[in-house]
Motif scaffolding. Structure first.
Motif, PDB file in Angstrom:
ATOM      1  N   LEU A 580       0.832  -1.203   0.000  1.00  0.00           N
ATOM      2  CA  LEU A 580       0.000   0.000   0.000  1.00  0.00           C
ATOM      3  C   LEU A 580       0.868   1.255   0.000  1.00  0.00           C
ATOM      4  CD1 LEU A 580      -2.783  -0.870   2.634  1.00  0.00           C
ATOM      5  CD2 LEU A 580      -2.890  -1.126   0.142  1.00  0.00           C
ATOM      6  N   ALA A 601      -3.266   0.530  -3.919  1.00  0.00           N
ATOM      7  CA  ALA A 601      -2.949  -0.873  -3.676  1.00  0.00           C
ATOM      8  C   ALA A 601      -2.087  -1.390  -4.825  1.00  0.00           C
ATOM      9  CB  ALA A 601      -4.216  -1.708  -3.556  1.00  0.00           C
ATOM     10  N   ILE A 611      -9.337  -5.013   0.668  1.00  0.00           N
ATOM     11  CA  ILE A 611      -8.307  -4.678   1.651  1.00  0.00           C
ATOM     12  C   ILE A 611      -8.908  -3.682   2.643  1.00  0.00           C
ATOM     13  CG2 ILE A 611      -6.009  -3.715   2.035  1.00  0.00           C
ATOM     14  CD1 ILE A 611      -5.389  -4.387  -0.907  1.00  0.00           C
ATOM     15  N   GLU A 612      -8.855  -4.026   3.907  1.00  0.00           N
ATOM     16  CA  GLU A 612      -9.303  -3.106   4.949  1.00  0.00           C
ATOM     17  C   GLU A 612      -8.124  -2.205   5.326  1.00  0.00           C
ATOM     18  OE1 GLU A 612     -11.195  -3.164   9.478  1.00  0.00           O
ATOM     19  OE2 GLU A 612     -10.141  -4.914   8.677  1.00  0.00           O
ATOM     20  N   VAL A 613      -8.387  -0.900   5.402  1.00  0.00           N
ATOM     21  CA  VAL A 613      -7.348   0.077   5.713  1.00  0.00           C
ATOM     22  C   VAL A 613      -7.702   0.750   7.031  1.00  0.00           C
ATOM     23  CG1 VAL A 613      -6.062   2.092   4.891  1.00  0.00           C
ATOM     24  CG2 VAL A 613      -6.970   0.442   3.243  1.00  0.00           C
ATOM     25  N   ARG A 628     -11.566   1.131   3.213  1.00  0.00           N
ATOM     26  CA  ARG A 628     -11.560  -0.157   2.507  1.00  0.00           C
ATOM     27  C   ARG A 628     -11.259   0.081   1.039  1.00  0.00           C
ATOM     28  NH1 ARG A 628     -17.420  -2.248   0.476  1.00  0.00           N
ATOM     29  NH2 ARG A 628     -18.249  -0.227  -0.137  1.00  0.00           N
ATOM     30  N   GLY A 657      -2.845  -1.988   6.031  1.00  0.00           N
ATOM     31  CA  GLY A 657      -3.895  -2.677   5.295  1.00  0.00           C
ATOM     32  C   GLY A 657      -3.961  -4.138   5.691  1.00  0.00           C
ATOM     33  N   SER A 667      -1.306  -8.520   7.215  1.00  0.00           N
ATOM     34  CA  SER A 667      -1.242  -7.071   7.406  1.00  0.00           C
ATOM     35  C   SER A 667       0.055  -6.522   6.816  1.00  0.00           C
ATOM     36  CB  SER A 667      -1.314  -6.717   8.892  1.00  0.00           C
ATOM     37  OG  SER A 667      -2.530  -7.148   9.460  1.00  0.00           O
ATOM     38  N   ALA A 670       0.932   0.779   5.271  1.00  0.00           N
ATOM     39  CA  ALA A 670       0.730   1.671   4.133  1.00  0.00           C
ATOM     40  C   ALA A 670       1.873   2.679   4.153  1.00  0.00           C
ATOM     41  CB  ALA A 670      -0.620   2.378   4.234  1.00  0.00           C
TER      42      ALA A 670
END
Length: 817
Positions: A580, A601, A611-613, A628, A657, A667, A670
């Motif tokens: 990220l 990404a 992807i959860e941010v 996200r 992320g 994980s 970023a």
């Protein structure tokens, strides 16, 4: 589930303060275009100039890492072309200071020479008394222009005075200034004796925000700055300096210091202006193995308004007879030249630096290290397996050792850096890779399918294209339907290899091939390094058609080769993963407000899930809204909401992320970066060391508001959906205008109305451009129109439209009608 938001200064009352929203819509964001010099000596205090735009009111300086501190000395407005009065005043002041220096050299203690006193007196007597009074009055009104070179003018040396004269009074000063570089901030930087050498990031705080980061280097060598004029000779005879200062000539035999050549090692700082060339003279002894290493593009990677997009420096070395004995205009594929030269005889040598096509301006900044410094030209292998003790053999100049340990501890970056260091000597930095797959070394002879090296998958092979025309072939067994990835890491690890990959079956049929693998989104390059413009590493993915034997062929596409042409070749089933980048790396936001950020990404080997941010640590009350990146998307804009109370200092935030890979959550951080333009067109995501957020105090506390409903706003394809925002304060809602900020094509905002709960509006989609399944965030910006108060005797002012700030990001999904 409901979303609690805090908007940016949306309800501040009917004052102009509402016009000073502080976010990405601010077109007056402070910017640094260059630092000069671009670094300093460990254990010293130095003054540097930051040139840029919108720097007025600069108050604080922030430098990354430990052991380096900085403070603002003075802000300086753009220097226009000098008028007659300014030039005369500057010439007079330069003459006065020059005479003080001459008096100090002669030991008389007089501030002026008798010759100059007599000439000035005769010139003044010839004028009528009234004229002399008028001139004195005019002189009192004229002030010296603001310029870093004029700071502490009284203490300049004779050579420094000549430099000031050449830079400020030469004809080239009559030019159109570059607005992006015109303002200056004079800064004092203190580097502790134990400050870690290498690159730091320097930012400046102003009333409107935080500047972008600029590279500042902490070095180990003694440093000097170039002094003009030095185009033809490194050190012109000081006896000619009076002519430069428009004063009387000195008699022969005057007590002036004789210029001395530099002693090595030394680090040279300078700037190249249009048509300029800088020369430096130094003394060297027979047998010395000199490494002359330039830092130019490494200081300022990209120039938006110059082709090819950076300062393209060239180096030339001349002996005492003026003969050119060495030249360099690059180093391998790096635009910054490195010159290697073994001194054949004792004597004085001159080094010249210029731009390859004689361009130049203030941001053509360079640092040149000259001496018997260690320099690594190549190493092998170019990495190792995580957790496995690894040593690399190194080759180069002035290296007492031939092996270097590599840090392969698990959990770090996939690309890391190392260098050779011994006391006050530090080599160039070399990248290497750390992976988790099994590894082996390439073994010759393996130039054909008959002699192919057999491997089991997965495997990373450390190898070399050892000579021009060499081809390395690897053989593996595969089954029908298997997917195989072959990827080269060479150019990204400082190898000159320009790889070419082919995947063939047993009959020689080519199933897939690749030369240069380029990840682009339009003109935006999205490689993991951010500084490579020739993406010479190869990548291919293929599905095997049947059971059998397959071959991967690796060669140099230019038919080059040698010991330096190392590589790491991954042959394996796809290893889905992601990285990220969050931009920008410097963020300004008012307390309680929201500001857009963009998260890119970089997907690997077909990784295509959501992807959860999130903020890694919810420090100081910050919130990330819309965190996200939907499946299949490579870029999403989100918003960062600041706490209602502003911290005293900028806050370093960490964002990470999280994605599901083969049933487990992975994980990754970023990495902060900046979207930087190259040569009017191309753009790059240049990584930064820190994500730094500056929160500015707000006069009024922004109220919390609530988005009615649970989860994302679902909009039918070709239809519309209502968004309801709940708030308790409604004084300005009727005057508020809402717009979508950089929305995806096919979504529009309509019918903004004030309702008892707060504010409502419609989001509509175009069926032809927006399909079901699409997911994103929408960012709404609020505006207000007003007419400024008319001043007496002035025309009626025009109505103005100002931004009041941003709502936090609104997640949306397009669904079937």
């Amino acid at each position: 589930m409901s979303f609690i938001w805090r908007p940016v200064l949306l309800f501040m009352g009917l004052t102009l303060c509402a016009a000073t929203a502080w976010g990405q819509s601010n077109t007056r964001e402070p910017h640094i275009g260059y630092l000069y010099p671009g670094g300093g000596h460990q254990g010293s205090v130095t003054q540097i100039t930051a040139g840029g735009q919108f720097l007025r009111g600069a108050s604080d300086v922030y430098v990354s890492g430990e052991g380096v501190r900085a403070r603002v000395i003075q802000y300086m407005r753009p220097l226009r072309n000098l008028n007659k009065e300014q030039r005369e005043l500057l010439q007079r002041r330069l003459r006065e200071v020059r005479q003080k220096r001459l008096a100090e050299l002669s030991g008389t203690g007089r501030s002026r020479s008798p010759i100059l006193q007599t000439r000035l007196a005769e010139k003044d007597v010839d004028k009528p008394k009234a004229s002399r009074k008028e001139n004195a009055a005019k002189a009192a009104e004229v002030k010296l222009p603001e310029h870093p070179l004029l700071y502490d003018l009284e203490n300049k040396s004779l050579r420094e005075l000549a430099h000031v004269t050449t830079v400020l009074l030469a004809s080239r000063r009559k030019s159109q200034p570059n607005r992006q570089l015109a303002e200056s901030v004079l800064i004092e930087v203190t580097m502790d004796p134990g400050a870690e050498p290498g690159n730091r990031e320097l930012r400046i705080r102003t009333p409107t925000g935080l500047t972008d980061p600029m590279v500042f280097q902490v070095g180990l060598l003694p440093e000097i700055r170039e002094l003009e004029p030095n185009n033809q000779k490194a050190y012109p005879d000081l006896r000619n300096l009076p002519n430069l200062l428009r004063g009387p000539n000195l008699p022969k035999g005057g007590n002036l210091p004789k210029p001395k050549p530099l002693e090595l090692p030394v680090l040279l700082n300078g700037q190249i202006m249009p048509g300029d060339a800088d020369r430096f003279r130094f003394r060297a002894q027979q047998g010395q193995k000199l490494v002359i290493e330039t830092q130019a593009r490494s200081l300022i990677p990209y120039l938006a308004d110059a082709v090819p997009g950076w300062f393209q420096a060239t180096l030339a070395l001349y002996d005492a007879r003026g003969k050119e004995v060495a030249f360099a205009d690059d180093y391998l594929f790096n635009p910054d030249p490195v010159l290697f030269y073994q001194i054949p005889e004792d004597g004085e040598y001159e080094l010249e630096i210029r731009d390859s096509i004689y361009r130049g301006r203030e941001d053509f900044v360079y640092r040149i290290a000259v001496g018997e410094q260690p320099f690594i030209t190549h190493m092998f292998p170019l990495g190792g397996r995580a957790g496995v003790k690894t040593f690399a053999s190194i080759n180069g100049w002035n290296l007492p050792r031939t092996r270097l340990p590599l840090d392969t501890r698990p959990g770090g970056d996939c690309i890391r850096h190392t260098a050779y260091r011994e006391e006050k000597k530090l080599s160039n930095s070399i990248p290497y890779a750390v992976d988790t797959l099994p590894e082996c070394n390439e073994t010759e002879v393996n130039d054909t399918t008959k002699d192919a090296q057999q491997i089991d998958l997965p495997k990373i092979i450390n190898g070399r294209i050892a000579q021009p025309g060499d081809i390395d072939v690897f053989q593996f067994k595969g089954r029908a339907g298997d997917k195989v990835v072959a990827e080269v890491y060479g150019r990204r690890l400082n190898s000159p290899l320009d790889s070419l990959l082919r995947l063939t079956d047993a009959s020689g049929h080519v199933l897939e091939w690749n030369d240069d693998h380029v990840l682009k989104d339009g003109h935006l390059h999205k490689d993991i390094v951010g500084l490579i413009t020739h993406h010479a590493d190869s990548y291919l993915m293929a599905e095997l058609p049947k059971n059998g034997t397959y071959y991967v062929h690796l060669a140099d596409s230019q038919h080059h080769g040698g010991e330096a042409y190392g590589y790491r070749l991954r042959i394996a089933a796809p290893q889905p993963d992601f990285a990220l980048r969050v931009i920008p790396s410097s963020i300004g936001v008012r307390a309680g407000g929201s500001v857009p950020v963009c998260v890119h990404a970089l997907r690997k080997d077909g990784f295509n899930v959501e992807i959860e941010v999130v903020l890694k640590e919810r420090s100081a009350g910050f919130e990330l809204n819309g965190g996200r990146i939907p499946a299949g998307r490579d870029r999403v804009r989100m918003t960062l909401t600041a706490p209602p109370k502003a911290p005293d200092q900028p806050v370093a935030l960490q964002i990470e992320g999280r994605g599901r890979i083969r049933g487990r959550t992975v994980s990754h951080p970023a990495v902060p970066a900046d979207d930087v333009m190259q040569a009017y067109l191309y753009r790059h995501l240049v990584p930064a060391q820190k994500l730094l957020v500056l929160v500015k105090k707000a006069r009024w506390r922004a109220p919390s508001i609530e988005l009615a409903g649970d989860g994302p706003v679902r909009i039918p394809a070709g239809g519309s959906a209502q968004v309801l925002i709940k708030t308790q304060r409604r004084p300005m809602l009727k005057e508020m205008q809402l717009e979508l900020n950089e929305p995806p094509e096919g979504i529009t905002l309509h019918d903004v109305t004030v309702v008892p709960e707060g504010l409502a509006f419609q989001l509509k989609t175009d069926r032809n451009t927006m399909q079901s399944g699409f997911a994103d965030n929408l960012i709404v910006e609020a505006f207000r129109e007003f007419t400024p108060k008319q001043q007496e005797g002035k025309p009626a002012p025009q109505r103005r439209r100002v931004s009041m700030g941003f709502f936090p990001a609104i997640p949306i999904e397009i669904v079937q009608p």
